[in-house]
Write a protein that holds these residues in place. Structure first.
Motif, short mmCIF file in Angstrom:
data_model
loop_
_atom_site.label_atom_id
_atom_site.label_comp_id
_atom_site.label_asym_id
_atom_site.label_seq_id
_atom_site.Cartn_x
_atom_site.Cartn_y
_atom_site.Cartn_z
N PHE A 310 0.83 -1.21 0.00
CA PHE A 310 0.00 0.00 0.00
C PHE A 310 0.86 1.26 0.00
O PHE A 310 0.57 2.23 -0.72
N ILE A 311 1.95 1.24 0.79
CA ILE A 311 2.83 2.41 0.86
C ILE A 311 3.47 2.68 -0.50
O ILE A 311 3.59 3.83 -0.93
N LEU A 312 3.87 1.62 -1.20
CA LEU A 312 4.59 1.79 -2.46
C LEU A 312 3.67 2.01 -3.66
O LEU A 312 4.08 2.62 -4.65
N THR A 313 2.43 1.52 -3.60
CA THR A 313 1.55 1.61 -4.77
C THR A 313 0.29 2.42 -4.53
O THR A 313 -0.39 2.80 -5.50
N LYS A 314 -0.08 2.65 -3.25
CA LYS A 314 -1.34 3.33 -2.90
C LYS A 314 -2.55 2.58 -3.43
O LYS A 314 -3.58 3.17 -3.75
N GLN A 315 -2.43 1.23 -3.51
CA GLN A 315 -3.53 0.39 -3.98
C GLN A 315 -3.88 -0.64 -2.93
O GLN A 315 -3.10 -0.91 -2.01
N ASN A 316 -5.08 -1.23 -3.07
CA ASN A 316 -5.57 -2.20 -2.09
C ASN A 316 -4.84 -3.54 -2.26
O ASN A 316 -5.00 -4.20 -3.28
N PRO A 317 -4.05 -3.97 -1.27
CA PRO A 317 -3.30 -5.23 -1.41
C PRO A 317 -4.18 -6.47 -1.34
O PRO A 317 -3.84 -7.51 -1.90
N ALA A 462 5.10 -8.38 -5.32
CA ALA A 462 6.31 -7.84 -5.94
C ALA A 462 6.05 -7.49 -7.40
O ALA A 462 6.49 -6.44 -7.89
N ALA A 463 5.33 -8.35 -8.11
CA ALA A 463 5.00 -8.07 -9.52
C ALA A 463 4.14 -6.81 -9.63
O ALA A 463 4.33 -5.99 -10.53
N GLY A 464 3.21 -6.62 -8.68
CA GLY A 464 2.37 -5.43 -8.69
C GLY A 464 3.14 -4.17 -8.39
O GLY A 464 2.93 -3.12 -9.03
N ILE A 465 4.06 -4.24 -7.43
CA ILE A 465 4.88 -3.07 -7.08
C ILE A 465 5.75 -2.65 -8.25
O ILE A 465 5.85 -1.47 -8.60
N LEU A 466 6.40 -3.62 -8.89
CA LEU A 466 7.30 -3.30 -10.00
C LEU A 466 6.52 -2.85 -11.24
O LEU A 466 7.03 -2.06 -12.04
N THR A 467 5.30 -3.35 -11.41
CA THR A 467 4.46 -2.86 -12.49
C THR A 467 4.14 -1.38 -12.29
O THR A 467 4.05 -0.61 -13.25
N LYS A 468 3.97 -0.99 -11.03
CA LYS A 468 3.67 0.41 -10.72
C LYS A 468 4.82 1.33 -11.12
O LYS A 468 4.59 2.46 -11.58
N TYR A 469 6.05 0.87 -10.96
CA TYR A 469 7.21 1.74 -11.18
C TYR A 469 7.87 1.55 -12.54
O TYR A 469 8.75 2.32 -12.90
N PHE A 470 7.49 0.50 -13.27
CA PHE A 470 8.07 0.26 -14.59
C PHE A 470 6.95 0.09 -15.59
O PHE A 470 5.91 -0.51 -15.30
N THR A 471 7.15 0.59 -16.78
CA THR A 471 6.19 0.43 -17.87
C THR A 471 6.88 -0.28 -19.02
O THR A 471 8.11 -0.30 -19.11
N PRO A 472 6.11 -0.87 -19.94
CA PRO A 472 6.74 -1.59 -21.06
C PRO A 472 7.67 -0.73 -21.90
O PRO A 472 8.59 -1.23 -22.53
N SER A 473 7.42 0.59 -21.91
CA SER A 473 8.26 1.46 -22.73
C SER A 473 9.47 2.00 -21.99
O SER A 473 10.28 2.71 -22.55
N SER A 474 9.55 1.64 -20.69
CA SER A 474 10.64 2.18 -19.88
C SER A 474 11.98 1.67 -20.37
O SER A 474 12.15 0.51 -20.72
N ASN A 475 12.95 2.56 -20.40
CA ASN A 475 14.30 2.17 -20.82
C ASN A 475 14.99 1.29 -19.80
O ASN A 475 16.02 0.69 -20.08
N SER A 476 14.40 1.26 -18.57
CA SER A 476 15.04 0.46 -17.52
C SER A 476 14.81 -1.02 -17.71
O SER A 476 15.47 -1.84 -17.12
N ILE A 477 13.78 -1.36 -18.52
CA ILE A 477 13.49 -2.78 -18.71
C ILE A 477 14.13 -3.26 -19.99
O ILE A 477 13.80 -2.81 -21.07
N GLU A 478 15.03 -4.19 -19.85
CA GLU A 478 15.73 -4.73 -21.01
C GLU A 478 15.55 -6.23 -20.97
O GLU A 478 16.42 -6.97 -20.52
N LEU A 479 14.38 -6.68 -21.40
CA LEU A 479 14.04 -8.08 -21.22
C LEU A 479 13.87 -8.83 -22.54
O LEU A 479 13.09 -9.74 -22.67
#
Length: 483
Positions: A310-317, A462-479
């Motif tokens: 909740f602290i990291l995403t402001k969403q209902n866990p 963890a998948a939900g938190i990282l989805t919040k901070y990363f998007t498919p177009s983000s340069n940080s994701i190199e998958l």
């Protein structure tokens, strides 16, 4: 037409029933062995068997414990190296954040387990007229001694020797203090820090190698080994494949041992019921162990992890947990986060709408290295056993439990049977005899299923938190290398 459809429905129902029984056969056998072991133990106790008979009854259980100890070293080393070395380097910042999240939650889980064990004290269930006071004739190591022992074991002189010996500060009587020896003893203490007076004797302090695996040293060595192997990239691929194969072989051997597990548990429970003098106290201690572990798992799953999410995403866990019911039930039935992984992926991708690329990167890693629930139980168990045996644990012992519980839970594979083996690692880390851990085998089958559900839930968060901070177009994701 209706008759044919009804026949097909009955056929499908029977097929599902057979498949369900086949997948749950080991669980059913384990539950039956626990109940049968308790019943036969209580009936045999009334016959007042001789010590030789009790010893013979315990042989099949001893065989099971020897199997677990046999797999201990290859399982821990191969799991640790393959787990760390296979962390996909192409994930860049995403991989670092996922690993950091898993390590942080595992450390929190370990501290929670230690805190509950020290506050609830499940191993010190005593009757009203009993006394828990323990008299120590020999001096106990002070804080400096235990911290130095910990440092010596973290960096062993020989990794092969660490497989069967560990460093320990020991004390031996040098001479008795009397009127005639007062001056001699005073001079000895004054000139050498390794001599001191305690209980009317002069004691000599020395550092020796004692029998018992140096768990901390082995875990640290192979963790660093895995990191170095990971950094080598393709040039170290052959060695990574070697450890992957070793890990798979060990996993297959563990699965084979698990089919003997119900037989061993039956005789272990019988033997324990026949050996223990105060059966009521032992049952209370085991019940308190279960309650304490379940409280820890509940706090972590219902308070700690949701608060972080909740602290990291402001969403209902709890929306995540409702979407994961199918995967959680699979984990409950199989006691394997790896077996539930396909369902976890589907629930996160289709129901929660988490980013597919992130889910397919984070969830497999979580099924390998994220074992928060196991960390709680691993931290609780050695303290519980120490309390049962009136063993005083020092601050350095608690540090050793924290390190070994964190590292061994990260290195534990998400398959049934490995949880108890890695639990033996933590028990051995503080010098407790691993044979004492057989007591918790009676409830291990149940506790590990609760543990698995906590692990699956945290993977999904963890998948939900990282989805919040990363998007498919983000340069940080190199998958691009992921399937």
């Amino acid at each position: 037409m209706q008759g044919q459809r009804a026949c097909e429905n009955r056929s499908n129902w029977k097929r599902k029933l057979r498949n369900g029984l086949k997948t749950s056969m080991l669980l059913i056998a384990t539950i039956m062995s626990v109940g049968l072991g308790v019943l036969l133990g209580l009936l045999t106790r009334r016959l007042k068997p001789t010590p030789d008979t009790i010893s013979l009854i315990g042989v099949p259980g001893e065989v099971l414990m020897r199997m677990f100890k046999l797999l201990l070293l290859p399982l821990v080393t191969s799991s640790m190296v393959s787990g760390v070395a296979n962390l996909n380097q192409s994930g860049g910042k995403l991989g670092i954040m996922a690993l950091a999240y898993y390590i942080c939650t595992t450390v929190i889980a370990t501290v929670l387990g230690i805190g509950l064990a020290l506050s609830v004290r499940p191993g010190q269930v005593m009757k009203a007229n009993s006394s828990s006071k323990v008299v120590h004739d020999e001096p106990l190591p002070d804080t400096t001694d235990t911290i130095l022992d910990l440092l010596r074991n973290i960096i062993p002189e020989n990794v092969m020797q660490a497989s069967f010996q560990h460093s320990k500060t020991t004390f031996s009587k040098y001479m008795s203090v009397s009127v005639n020896t007062t001056e001699t003893s005073a001079a000895l203490i004054h000139h050498s820090p390794n001599y001191f007076e305690h209980g009317g004797h002069i004691w000599q302090r020395s550092v020796n190698y004692l029998d018992g695996m140096n768990v901390i040293g082995i875990l640290m060595f192979f963790a660093v080994f895995g990191v170095m192997l990971n950094n080598m990239g393709e040039s170290g691929r052959v060695m990574v494949d070697l450890f992957n194969i070793l890990n798979q072989i060990t996993m297959n051997m563990t699965k084979l041992v698990m089919w003997y597990n119900p037989i061993g548990i039956l005789f272990i429970i019988m033997n324990k019921i026949l050996e223990v003098r105060d059966l009521e106290t032992a049952a209370q201690q085991l019940a308190m162990y279960m309650v304490t572990g379940l409280i820890g798992l509940a706090i972590h799953a219902l308070v700690v992890l949701p608060a972080i999410y909740f602290i990291l995403t402001k969403q209902n866990p709890f929306r995540v947990s409702l979407s994961l019911i199918e995967s959680l039930l699979t984990g409950l039935g199989t006691s394997s986060s790896a077996a539930a992984l396909p369902l976890t992926l589907r629930c996160c991708e289709e129901k929660m709408k988490f980013n597919k690329t992130i889910c397919r990167f984070v969830l497999p890693i979580g099924a390998t290295i994220n074992m928060d629930g196991l960390a709680i139980i691993q931290a609780l168990t050695p303290i519980f056993l120490a309390q049962m045996n009136h063993r005083i644990l020092t601050f350095a012992d608690l540090v050793a439990i924290s390190l070994s519980a964190t590292l061994s839970s990260i290195g534990a594979a998400g398959v049934p049977g490995t949880g108890f083996i890695t639990m033996l690692v933590v028990v051995a880390a503080v010098g407790l005899p691993v044979e004492d851990a057989y007591m918790v085998l009676a409830v291990d089958w149940f506790m590990m299923r609760m543990v698995t559900m906590v692990n699956i839930y945290n993977d999904s968060l963890a998948a939900g938190i990282l989805t919040k901070y990363f998007t498919p177009s983000s340069n940080s994701i190199e998958l691009s290398n992921l399937n």
